[in-house]
Design an enzyme around this catalytic site. Structure first.
Site, PDB file in Angstrom:
ATOM      1  N   ASP A 197     -15.030  -7.964  -7.166  1.00  0.00           N
ATOM      2  CA  ASP A 197     -15.052  -6.735  -6.400  1.00  0.00           C
ATOM      3  C   ASP A 197     -14.564  -7.173  -4.940  1.00  0.00           C
ATOM      4  OD1 ASP A 197     -15.708  -4.251  -5.167  1.00  0.00           O
ATOM      5  OD2 ASP A 197     -17.868  -4.423  -5.518  1.00  0.00           O
ATOM      6  N   HIS A 253     -23.950  -6.622  -2.830  1.00  0.00           N
ATOM      7  CA  HIS A 253     -24.645  -6.875  -3.982  1.00  0.00           C
ATOM      8  C   HIS A 253     -24.362  -7.782  -4.896  1.00  0.00           C
ATOM      9  CE1 HIS A 253     -21.279  -5.090  -5.715  1.00  0.00           C
ATOM     10  NE2 HIS A 253     -20.953  -4.815  -4.604  1.00  0.00           N
ATOM     11  N   HIS A 310     -23.780  -3.429  -9.876  1.00  0.00           N
ATOM     12  CA  HIS A 310     -24.790  -3.866  -8.906  1.00  0.00           C
ATOM     13  C   HIS A 310     -26.103  -4.414  -9.607  1.00  0.00           C
ATOM     14  CE1 HIS A 310     -22.387  -1.127  -6.837  1.00  0.00           C
ATOM     15  NE2 HIS A 310     -22.753  -1.805  -5.508  1.00  0.00           N
ATOM     16  N   GLU A 313     -14.364  -6.869   1.932  1.00  0.00           N
ATOM     17  CA  GLU A 313     -15.294  -7.302   0.818  1.00  0.00           C
ATOM     18  C   GLU A 313     -14.764  -8.386   0.037  1.00  0.00           C
ATOM     19  OE1 GLU A 313     -15.906  -4.537  -2.268  1.00  0.00           O
ATOM     20  OE2 GLU A 313     -18.067  -5.545  -2.687  1.00  0.00           O
TER      21      GLU A 313
HETATM   22 MN    MN Z   1     -16.359  -2.936  -3.602  1.00  0.00          MN
HETATM   23 MN    MN Z   2     -19.101  -4.079  -3.851  1.00  0.00          MN
END
Ligand code: MN
Ligand code: MN
Length: 299
Positions: free
Chosen positions: A96, A157, A165, A285
């Site tokens: 991610d 997460h 998550h 991220e």
């Molecule tokens: Mn993301």
């Molecule tokens: Mn994320």
């Protein structure tokens, strides 16, 4: 973590990072959000990974949770602050990653730097010995040193297999997370958000992103059509979020059934998350594997 799992993560990370960078190359005023989302998703699939979630494109004061609809008319404008957030999975192992780009102007360079620098600093500090509140503190202190605020109610997460998550949250402020630490081989997404607004987000209208919730209720659907749609959603998307666009491709004429399933509580529709005071928002991220003596960035 065994070797096969590690290889899956490495592959997912490589494909997600490539898709993110490819997506950035497409961002220009006048381009349709829909074209960027669908081209990035095609690229992930062409490279042999699955879609861990719909490509998210969040503009300006929207922090997260928007994916274009199948007929989305919106185009990028000069000056837009674009958060592009992409996810790929290989055999369920998810990477991610997100980045922020301002289109052709440079008004928010510092705000973009603030979230990126916070991510760099917390990654440099992350080991299995780092209390999560210290991770949050590093992010918070970095962002406030630029004169901005972290978004306190958005968090990084844990990532589980076919689980976007899982359990643990990685805070963006020092007041959360406590003394708990992570284990060697834990895989997490770390995502600092910075804003010149209030420092928290509130829910807004629908994101066009959904999640199938496998509950006992599915057994009691009486309507045949709804039952069929429900089964197909489960087969195609499983436990991962899906886009209205993807649903529309499967069932072009069945938007009503989708509404019915949402009312029954079998499908969750994520809300858009906007800055509470209308502040501008940036995000960066990466997905990392946490180790005893550091962490490995896979995206
Ligand atoms: Mn993301
Ligand atoms: Mn994320």
């Amino acid at each position: 973590m065994d070797e096969a799992t590690y290889e899956n993560y490495k592959q997912a990370g490589k494909i997600a990072a490539d898709a993110r960078d490819y997506g950035v190359s497409l961002l220009k005023p006048g381009v349709h959000l829909l074209d960027v989302a669908s081209n990035v998703e095609k690229r992930i699939i062409k490279n042999g990974a699955g879609l861990a979630f719909p490509v998210n494109i969040a503009l300006n004061t929207l922090a997260a949770h928007y994916s274009p609809t199948h007929d989305d008319p919106r185009t990028f404008q000069r000056g837009d602050v674009v958060k592009l957030d992409v996810g790929a999975h290989v055999n369920g192992y998810i990477a991610d990653t997100a980045v922020t780009v301002e289109l052709e102007t440079h008004i928010y360079d510092d705000l973009i730097c603030a979230s990126a620098d916070a991510l760099t600093k917390v990654i440099a500090a992350f080991t299995t010995h780092l209390p999560l509140s210290d991770a949050g503190k590093t992010i918070e202190n970095t962002i406030t040193s630029y004169g901005f605020k972290p978004i306190e109610n958005l968090m990084g997460h844990g990532l589980g297999r076919y689980e976007l998550h899982s359990g643990v949250s990685i805070p963006n402020v020092g007041a959360l997370g406590g003394k708990s630490t992570l284990h060697d081989g834990d895989v997490i997404a770390i995502e600092p958000f910075a804003t010149n607004g209030a420092g928290h987000v509130i829910s807004s209208q629908g994101s066009n992103i959904y999640l199938y919730k496998d509950t006992i209720k599915a057994k009691f659907i009486r309507d045949n059509k709804a039952k069929l749609v429900c089964d197909k959603i489960r087969t195609h998307f499983g436990t991962l979020p899906f886009a209205q666009r993807w649903y529309h491709e499967l069932f072009p004429k069945d938007d009503l059934v989708m509404k019915k399933l949402a009312i029954l509580g079998l499908i969750k529709h994520y809300p858009q998350l906007v800055e509470a005071k209308g502040g501008m928002v940036t995000q960066k991220e990466h997905t990392v594997i946490v180790r005893e003596d550091g962490c490995e960035v896979i995206t």
